[in-house]
Design an enzyme around this catalytic site. Structure first.
Site, mmCIF file in Angstrom:
data_model
loop_
_atom_site.group_PDB
_atom_site.id
_atom_site.type_symbol
_atom_site.label_atom_id
_atom_site.label_comp_id
_atom_site.label_asym_id
_atom_site.label_seq_id
_atom_site.Cartn_x
_atom_site.Cartn_y
_atom_site.Cartn_z
ATOM 1 C CB CYS A 2 -0.875 0.019 1.239
ATOM 2 S SG CYS A 2 -1.828 -1.486 1.432
ATOM 3 N NE ARG A 29 4.345 1.873 -6.051
ATOM 4 C CZ ARG A 29 4.796 1.755 -4.818
ATOM 5 N NH1 ARG A 29 4.041 1.213 -3.898
ATOM 6 N NH2 ARG A 29 5.980 2.173 -4.507
ATOM 7 C CD1 TRP A 75 -1.105 -5.130 -3.111
ATOM 8 C CD2 TRP A 75 -1.689 -4.180 -5.047
ATOM 9 N NE1 TRP A 75 -0.877 -6.042 -4.103
ATOM 10 C CE2 TRP A 75 -1.230 -5.500 -5.293
ATOM 11 C CE3 TRP A 75 -2.113 -3.408 -6.123
ATOM 12 C CZ2 TRP A 75 -1.168 -6.034 -6.577
ATOM 13 C CZ3 TRP A 75 -2.052 -3.949 -7.394
ATOM 14 C CH2 TRP A 75 -1.591 -5.251 -7.618
ATOM 15 C CG ASN A 101 2.695 -0.538 3.056
ATOM 16 O OD1 ASN A 101 2.213 -1.555 2.590
ATOM 17 N ND2 ASN A 101 3.564 0.212 2.423
ATOM 18 N N GLY A 102 1.576 -3.405 4.970
ATOM 19 C CA GLY A 102 2.175 -4.661 5.440
ATOM 20 C C GLY A 102 1.114 -5.682 5.779
ATOM 21 C CE LYS A 469 9.877 -12.740 -17.695
ATOM 22 N NZ LYS A 469 8.893 -13.647 -17.259
ATOM 23 C CD GLU A 472 7.849 -12.166 -21.088
ATOM 24 O OE1 GLU A 472 6.663 -12.064 -21.438
ATOM 25 O OE2 GLU A 472 8.174 -12.602 -19.964
ATOM 26 C CG HIS A 488 14.212 -37.184 -28.861
ATOM 27 N ND1 HIS A 488 14.512 -38.439 -29.325
ATOM 28 C CD2 HIS A 488 14.330 -37.244 -27.511
ATOM 29 C CE1 HIS A 488 14.786 -39.234 -28.301
ATOM 30 N NE2 HIS A 488 14.690 -38.523 -27.188
HETATM 31 C C1 G6P Z 1 0.449 -11.865 -20.027
HETATM 32 C C2 G6P Z 1 1.612 -11.312 -19.215
HETATM 33 C C3 G6P Z 1 2.497 -12.444 -18.702
HETATM 34 C C4 G6P Z 1 1.665 -13.415 -17.893
HETATM 35 C C5 G6P Z 1 0.463 -13.932 -18.708
HETATM 36 C C6 G6P Z 1 -0.513 -14.656 -17.838
HETATM 37 O O1 G6P Z 1 0.922 -12.450 -21.202
HETATM 38 O O2 G6P Z 1 2.372 -10.436 -20.006
HETATM 39 O O3 G6P Z 1 3.543 -11.933 -17.896
HETATM 40 O O4 G6P Z 1 2.466 -14.500 -17.521
HETATM 41 O O5 G6P Z 1 -0.256 -12.827 -19.277
HETATM 42 O O6 G6P Z 1 -1.097 -13.706 -17.008
HETATM 43 P P1 G6P Z 1 -1.648 -13.974 -15.566
HETATM 44 O O7 G6P Z 1 -2.048 -12.612 -15.081
HETATM 45 O O8 G6P Z 1 -2.825 -14.873 -15.718
HETATM 46 O O9 G6P Z 1 -0.550 -14.562 -14.763
#
Ligand code: G6P
Length: 592
Positions: A2, A29, A75, A101-102, A469, A472, A488
């Protein structure tokens, strides 16, 4: 996490417009509720569920009388996002206002005791016990500061707390544990905030109070007192960051900040252990588990399958959400279908959830409280990663994995694994301390167009996630394979120009993975091994090596070995001049 702000102004003018501006600085955020409390002869509170701008339009938060006050953006974690659960929270008589917060681990017991003593509660948050405890201690004769000290002595968990009380007009008190808090010295007045970017416009001289200290803000300044009431003299540091840099806490990108947030994400999610046990007890005998997810969450699910099958000895499937409907009919009332999602909104997962609910128990593991899956699943666990801004999931992934280990432990009744997890945050910190090394390494990889990632068993999903990672955010084609599968087909692509990243922690699969490493080595591939520190044999067989604490063995490797691969993808991306936070064509939440 938060957002908290508090301020006491020096001049005779209203604090609400400044508090509102500060809290709006955290809007990026995507919080779910907002609230303000100011003092003008008495405490006034305005709060509601919704985005800051929308709540302001209906409640006119900027227009509240009072020279000092506190503000909060929520949050949601304990308790859904509702008007009642929004902060500030008040005590019985409405004289003490608190923002927090926490996560408080022992709030249920405290609440029960307070109810027994005649206190009534309006929200389902953990926070509300704090103003009631402060009230109780003030009724026993303590002043606000000491009532806060006595209160935090009773709390288990993490917190940053800011409080004010009608009986001590002109004063705000604040303290913290495992949750950040900054004190700001400005021209207009004195500030306290969970995040420096919130107050940067008004205060650039900042002190971060240490755990156990209490800060007392008044129009004359800020005093910091230690546990023995001794006044602490500490010089403020000048913050030179721009507001944008400050949002990222000085990191170049949110992704790097969020990679650095991971030790805390794991630690905080471990606090869900009892909730997980309670859910599994409620469900009763689980004979079969099925994970359903997309993207990174799907990779967390594969780790879940291996964990549940090895620890609980029951059958476990993993299905990509968009493919779920083809096998939906095979699930029955003895099956627990687990939905993994950082956003809690992914359309394919939602469709599958509605289908699964018709036959089976459903559990959603999501990072966003009040999200669609949170609302609709029979049971829900929230990963405690806090808001994630970078599109590529990092800290939410580690939060998901942690929750999945808790699930496997709860189903199998095997607590040993959760004990081992207590050390994981420090192992992750060790990996992060090697960021500069990995940055240098990335320069030697930034020219490549393709890369293979290999792993066996628990390291297989690490390979998949490492490759995802890379592709993307850096747009380099990375492909993860089960190490034994390489021969294979994909082996045909291996030559001197193909880097092969081999995830090879110590453990049951080590020898077999080493054989696979030899296979690609024989084809001249350039090998980057991610293995155990001190393994000279592995080092001699690889072109490059990232060394990880040898205590991390295969079963907990997903929580640790994933981190250098996130860093590698990040630095390759930055080196290429791309923005890792906003990869082309991708979105954080996929609701179509
Ligand atoms: C999108 C995001 C990914 C995430 C995927 C599944 O492609 O860019 O980072 O892994 O959705 O989303 P979720 O919110 O269901 O984890």
């Amino acid at each position: 996490m938060c957002g908290i702000v508090g301020c006491v102004l020096k001049e005779n003018r209203d604090a609400a417009p400044i508090l509102f501006r500060c809290i709006s600085n955290l809007e990026y955020r995507g919080y779910d509720s907002v609230g303000l409390a100011t003092f003008d002869n008495k405490i006034n509170v305005k709060k509601a569920k919704g985005k800051i701008r929308d709540v302001n339009a209906s409640l006119n938060l900027e227009n509240m009388a009072g020279k000092y006050g506190i503000a909060h953006t929520r949050w949601a974690s304990a308790g859904r996002p509702t008007d009642e659960n929004a902060h500030p929270h008040l005590d019985e008589k409405g004289r003490v206002a608190v923002v927090h917060n926490g996560t408080l681990e022992n709030y249920s017991k405290l609440k029960e005791k307070l109810i027994g003593e005649g206190h009534t509660f309006k929200s389902t948050t953990d926070t509300e016990v704090i103003p009631h405890l402060i009230e109780k201690h003030m009724d026993e004769g303590l002043d606000l500061e000491h009532a806060l000290r006595k209160t935090v002595e009773m709390l288990k968990g993490s917190y940053a707390i800011v409080a004010m009380c009608e009986d001590e007009a002109g004063k705000i008190v604040a303290t913290r544990k495992d949750s950040p808090l900054s004190l700001g010295f400005g021209k207009e007045g004195y500030f306290v905030a969970s995040d420096t970017p919130a107050i940067l416009e008004y205060a650039r001289d900042v002190i971060r109070p240490r755990e156990g200290e209490i800060a007392v803000l008044s129009k004359n300044g800020i005093e910091i007192h230690d546990e023995n009431d001794k006044t602490i003299e500490r010089k403020p540091s000048k913050i030179t960051w721009t507001a944008d840099m400050a949002k990222k806490e000085g990191y170049d990108y949110f992704m790097l900040k969020e990679i650095n947030d991971q030790p805390l994400a794991v630690k905080n999610t471990l606090g869900q252990k009892n909730n997980m046990k309670r859910i599994i007890n409620e469900i009763g005998d689980v004979k079969r588990v099925c994970f359903v997810a997309c993207g990174t969450s799907y990779h967390a699910s594969i780790t879940g399958k291996y964990l549940i099958e090895s620890l609980a000895g029951i059958s476990c499937d993993v299905i990509i959400a968009s493919e779920f409907k083809y096998s939906a009919k095979t699930w029955d009332e003895d099956t627990l279908v687990v939905f993994i999602s950082q956003s809690g909104e992914t359309a394919d997962s939602m469709t599958a959830l509605r289908q699964a609910k018709q036959t089976s128990h459903t559990l959603a593991i999501v990072n966003v409280a009040g999200s669609a899956m949170w609302e609709e699943a029979d049971h829900v666990i929230q990963t405690q990663a806090g808001p994630e801004i970078g599109v590529a999931a990092t800290k939410t992934y580690l939060g998901q994995l942690t929750a999945i280990y808790l699930l496997a432990a709860a189903i199998s009744g095997n607590d040993k694994i959760t004990e081992e997890l207590e050390n994981v945050p420090s192992y992750i910190e060790e990996v992060i301390s090697k960021a500069d090394e990995i940055k240098e390494l990335s320069k030697r990889y930034n020219f490549v167009h393709n890369a293979f990632y290999l792993g066996r068993g628990f390291s297989y999903p690490i390979a998949l996630e490492g490759a995802l990672k890379l592709k993307e955010i850096s747009y380099v084609h990375g492909e993860g394979y089960a190490a034994g599968e390489l021969k294979h087909g994909p082996l045909a692509l291996v030559d001197e120009d193909m880097p092969v990243i081999v995830i090879i922690p110590p453990g049951a699969d080590y020898d077999k993975t080493l054989t696979n490493l030899e296979e690609v080595r024989a084809r001249g591939a350039s090998i980057l091994a991610v293995g155990s520190e001190g393994n000279d044999d592995l080092k001699s067989k690889s072109k490059e090596m990232i060394s990880i604490n040898p205590k991390v063995t295969d079963i907990i490797a997903p929580l640790v070995y994933t981190v250098p691969l996130q860093l590698l993808a990040y630095y390759v991306t930055v080196e290429k001049g791309y923005n890792p936070d906003q990869p082309r064509n991708l979105a954080k939440v996929i609701t179509v």
